[in-house]
Structure formats: C-alpha cells, structure tokens
Design a protein around this motif. Structure first.
Motif, PDB file in Angstrom:
ATOM      1  N   ILE A 137       0.845  -1.189   0.000  1.00  0.00           N
ATOM      2  CA  ILE A 137       0.000   0.000   0.000  1.00  0.00           C
ATOM      3  C   ILE A 137       0.880   1.238   0.000  1.00  0.00           C
ATOM      4  CG2 ILE A 137      -0.174  -0.076   2.529  1.00  0.00           C
ATOM      5  CD1 ILE A 137      -3.039   1.058   2.226  1.00  0.00           C
ATOM      6  N   THR A 141      -6.938  -7.941   3.205  1.00  0.00           N
ATOM      7  CA  THR A 141      -7.057  -6.498   3.036  1.00  0.00           C
ATOM      8  C   THR A 141      -5.905  -5.813   3.758  1.00  0.00           C
ATOM      9  OG1 THR A 141      -9.476  -6.642   2.961  1.00  0.00           O
ATOM     10  CG2 THR A 141      -8.507  -4.476   3.377  1.00  0.00           C
ATOM     11  N   GLY A 151      -2.379   5.583   0.548  1.00  0.00           N
ATOM     12  CA  GLY A 151      -3.381   4.543   0.396  1.00  0.00           C
ATOM     13  C   GLY A 151      -4.043   4.504  -0.967  1.00  0.00           C
ATOM     14  N   SER A 186      -4.183  -2.229   5.004  1.00  0.00           N
ATOM     15  CA  SER A 186      -4.557  -0.862   5.344  1.00  0.00           C
ATOM     16  C   SER A 186      -3.443  -0.263   6.186  1.00  0.00           C
ATOM     17  CB  SER A 186      -5.890  -0.840   6.098  1.00  0.00           C
ATOM     18  OG  SER A 186      -5.798  -1.568   7.313  1.00  0.00           O
ATOM     19  N   ARG A 187      -3.504   1.060   6.380  1.00  0.00           N
ATOM     20  CA  ARG A 187      -2.475   1.701   7.186  1.00  0.00           C
ATOM     21  C   ARG A 187      -3.052   2.897   7.918  1.00  0.00           C
ATOM     22  NH1 ARG A 187       2.180   3.302   3.221  1.00  0.00           N
ATOM     23  NH2 ARG A 187       3.024   4.337   5.070  1.00  0.00           N
ATOM     24  N   ILE A 231      -2.857   0.281  -4.148  1.00  0.00           N
ATOM     25  CA  ILE A 231      -2.805  -0.975  -3.395  1.00  0.00           C
ATOM     26  C   ILE A 231      -2.619  -2.113  -4.382  1.00  0.00           C
ATOM     27  CG2 ILE A 231      -4.100  -2.582  -1.958  1.00  0.00           C
ATOM     28  CD1 ILE A 231      -5.466  -0.200  -0.646  1.00  0.00           C
TER      29      ILE A 231
END
Length: 123
Positions: free
Chosen positions: A51, A69, A55, A71-72, A58
């Motif tokens: 990612i 999934t 964001g 995410s950050r 991805i």
C-alpha cells in the motif's frame, strides 16, 4: 534496531481470520510504501500485498485477492493485514517491508524488513 516490527501471527483453523500489524520504528519509514511478503517452509519468499503512503495505490497477489485487506494508519506508523477465509496454503512466516517509492511486488525493491510473524493454518 529492527526497522519494522510485526505482530498478530498465530495458529488458526481453515476458514478463520487473523489480523497482522506492523509498526515502523522510525517515523520516516511510514512515509513510503509498506508491504507484506510471506515465506513458506522450503519455498521462496513471495509478495502478498502493498500500500502506498496515501493509500491510493494498493496491490495484492492473485492468491489473496478477495480474502486479504491491507490498510495503514500513518499517524500510528502502522500497517495492517486483515486475513479472512484462511487456507492451509497461507501458512508461512509473514514479513513486513518498506520502501520509498510506489508499491512493488518485487522483494529486492524493499530495503527495510521486519523479522517476521508466523501464521499457521490448520486443516
């Protein structure tokens, strides 16, 4: 000092879920791409997901699309990997990695690595 620290691995039954976390020890690392790779016993390390800082970009490996999934949360300098519908073939040591550039699925592009967290999926 290890630049990236993973946590959240463990033993889970097939079909279950786990969430991996990776925190950067230096805030500067959180300003780049962060990704996950994995290495099963006897196999080469392979790309899982990555990612970009904002964001907006991805990437996923085909083998995990629709199940994992990434995410950050940049304020927490942390990246997550939510893993659902786990399969025995997901068993591996999962590594967090970081680079200053766009997401890549090529592990030599990543100069910063954690020590890994083990994920074991039983059938």
């Amino acid at each position: 000092q290890v630049p990236l620290i993973e946590s959240g691995g463990g033993l889970v039954q097939a079909g279950g879920s786990l969430r991996l976390s990776c925190i950067a020890s230096e805030r500067t690392l959180s300003r780049g791409t962060m990704g996950w790779f994995r290495q099963a016993r006897g196999k080469e390390r392979e790309f899982v997901a990555a990612i970009s800082y904002g964001g907006g970009i991805i990437k996923y490996a085909d083998s995990v699309k629709g199940r994992f999934t990434i995410s950050r949360v940049n304020a927490q300098i942390t990246v997550y990997l939510q893993m659902n519908s786990l399969k025995p073939e997901d068993t591996a040591l999962y590594y967090c990695a970081a680079r200053f550039g766009t997401p890549s699925d090529y592990d030599p592009d990543y100069p910063y690595w954690g020590q890994g967290t083990q994920v074991t999926v039983s059938s």
